[in-house]
Write an enzyme that holds these catalytic residues in place. Sequence first.
Site, PDB file in Angstrom:
ATOM      1  N   ARG A  62       0.826  -1.220   0.000  1.00 41.51           N
ATOM      2  CA  ARG A  62       0.000   0.000   0.000  1.00 41.51           C
ATOM      3  C   ARG A  62       0.854   1.260   0.000  1.00 41.51           C
ATOM      4  O   ARG A  62       0.426   2.312  -0.494  1.00 41.51           O
ATOM      5  CB  ARG A  62      -0.990  -0.043   1.167  1.00 41.51           C
ATOM      6  CG  ARG A  62      -2.172  -0.939   0.851  1.00 41.51           C
ATOM      7  CD  ARG A  62      -2.875  -1.414   2.089  1.00 41.51           C
ATOM      8  NE  ARG A  62      -2.226  -2.592   2.637  1.00 41.51           N
ATOM      9  CZ  ARG A  62      -2.354  -3.017   3.880  1.00 41.51           C
ATOM     10  NH1 ARG A  62      -3.120  -2.378   4.711  1.00 41.51           N
ATOM     11  NH2 ARG A  62      -1.729  -4.098   4.278  1.00 41.51           N
ATOM     12  N   GLU A  99       2.784  -6.657  13.343  1.00 45.90           N
ATOM     13  CA  GLU A  99       1.736  -6.811  14.353  1.00 45.90           C
ATOM     14  C   GLU A  99       1.220  -8.262  14.300  1.00 45.90           C
ATOM     15  O   GLU A  99       0.830  -8.817  15.302  1.00 45.90           O
ATOM     16  CB  GLU A  99       0.602  -5.828  14.050  1.00 45.90           C
ATOM     17  CG  GLU A  99      -0.466  -5.767  15.117  1.00 45.90           C
ATOM     18  CD  GLU A  99      -1.623  -4.861  14.737  1.00 45.90           C
ATOM     19  OE1 GLU A  99      -1.544  -4.165  13.715  1.00 45.90           O
ATOM     20  OE2 GLU A  99      -2.620  -4.875  15.471  1.00 45.90           O
TER      21      GLU A  99
HETATM   22  P1  AMP Z   1       3.705  -2.487  12.244  1.00 43.57           P
HETATM   23  O1  AMP Z   1       5.005  -3.038  11.755  1.00 43.57           O
HETATM   24  O2  AMP Z   1       3.193  -3.234  13.449  1.00 43.57           O
HETATM   25  O3  AMP Z   1       3.766  -0.994  12.480  1.00 43.57           O
HETATM   26  O4  AMP Z   1       2.622  -2.763  11.117  1.00 43.57           O
HETATM   27  C1  AMP Z   1       2.515  -1.904  10.013  1.00 43.57           C
HETATM   28  C2  AMP Z   1       2.343  -2.647   8.727  1.00 43.57           C
HETATM   29  O5  AMP Z   1       1.397  -3.683   8.812  1.00 43.57           O
HETATM   30  C3  AMP Z   1       1.860  -1.716   7.648  1.00 43.57           C
HETATM   31  O6  AMP Z   1       2.492  -2.059   6.396  1.00 43.57           O
HETATM   32  C4  AMP Z   1       0.363  -1.939   7.609  1.00 43.57           C
HETATM   33  O7  AMP Z   1      -0.123  -1.871   6.293  1.00 43.57           O
HETATM   34  C5  AMP Z   1       0.159  -3.317   8.215  1.00 43.57           C
HETATM   35  N1  AMP Z   1      -0.819  -3.320   9.299  1.00 43.57           N
HETATM   36  C6  AMP Z   1      -0.556  -3.543  10.616  1.00 43.57           C
HETATM   37  N2  AMP Z   1      -1.661  -3.484  11.360  1.00 43.57           N
HETATM   38  C7  AMP Z   1      -2.664  -3.194  10.519  1.00 43.57           C
HETATM   39  C8  AMP Z   1      -4.074  -2.962  10.700  1.00 43.57           C
HETATM   40  N3  AMP Z   1      -4.651  -3.023  11.902  1.00 43.57           N
HETATM   41  N4  AMP Z   1      -4.799  -2.660   9.597  1.00 43.57           N
HETATM   42  C9  AMP Z   1      -4.217  -2.582   8.379  1.00 43.57           C
HETATM   43  N5  AMP Z   1      -2.906  -2.786   8.146  1.00 43.57           N
HETATM   44  C10 AMP Z   1      -2.131  -3.089   9.199  1.00 43.57           C
END
Ligand code: AMP
Length: 179
Positions: A62, A99
């Site tokens: 994205r 995550e």
């Molecule tokens: P993080 O590394 O935990 O900050 O996760 C961020 C990445 O995971 C980004 O590329 C987001 O597109 C995706 N992502 C994580 N959590 C979500 C969520 N709740 N909804 C949509 N995309 C998420």
Amino acid sequence: MSFQSDLRASIRSIPDYPKPGIIFRDITTLLGDARAFRRAIDELVQPWAGTKIDKVAGIEARGFILGGAVAHQLSAGFVPIRKKGKLPHTTVSVAYSLEYGVDEMEMHSDAVHEGERVILIDDLIATGGTAAAAVQLLQQIGADVVAACFVIDLPDLGGAKKIEALGVPVRTLVGFDGP
Ligand code: AMP
């Protein structure tokens, strides 16, 4: 309506996707809404208008859509940061935790030159693990990462603070409480 409530309304929330307990913030509805898409890009671009940005780095997938539009608007180059094994030339790579999982990301080692001013773009920051890894990759090849920019912040997960602790300012457009 403020632009934040406009943007917020254009984002679809899907409970328990991709697994129970996660609320997936789906930006395909924002991208499909011409006004919201333009507004999101304008807001991401605004702090950098009139400054010199050499490259915009976008995180697969994205971050490619948003980052491509931002790069065009800033007359900057675009650099893809991709999942392992997708880039054809010599790469630098880093492992990171999501995550919801663990992965490895790569960029071409010649995609950014020493000292170039780069902004990092993704749709959402949650724990900050993905963005921190991307910052690490960029800094490893000598980029000056001037900011990390996201449409959505999940502040309860602390990602923005994690990136700021790396010395990179964070800009986000809308926040959602909870996971
Ligand atoms: P993080 O590394 O935990 O900050 O996760 C961020 C990445 O995971 C980004 O590329 C987001 O597109 C995706 N992502 C994580 N959590 C979500 C969520 N709740 N909804 C949509 N995309 C998420």
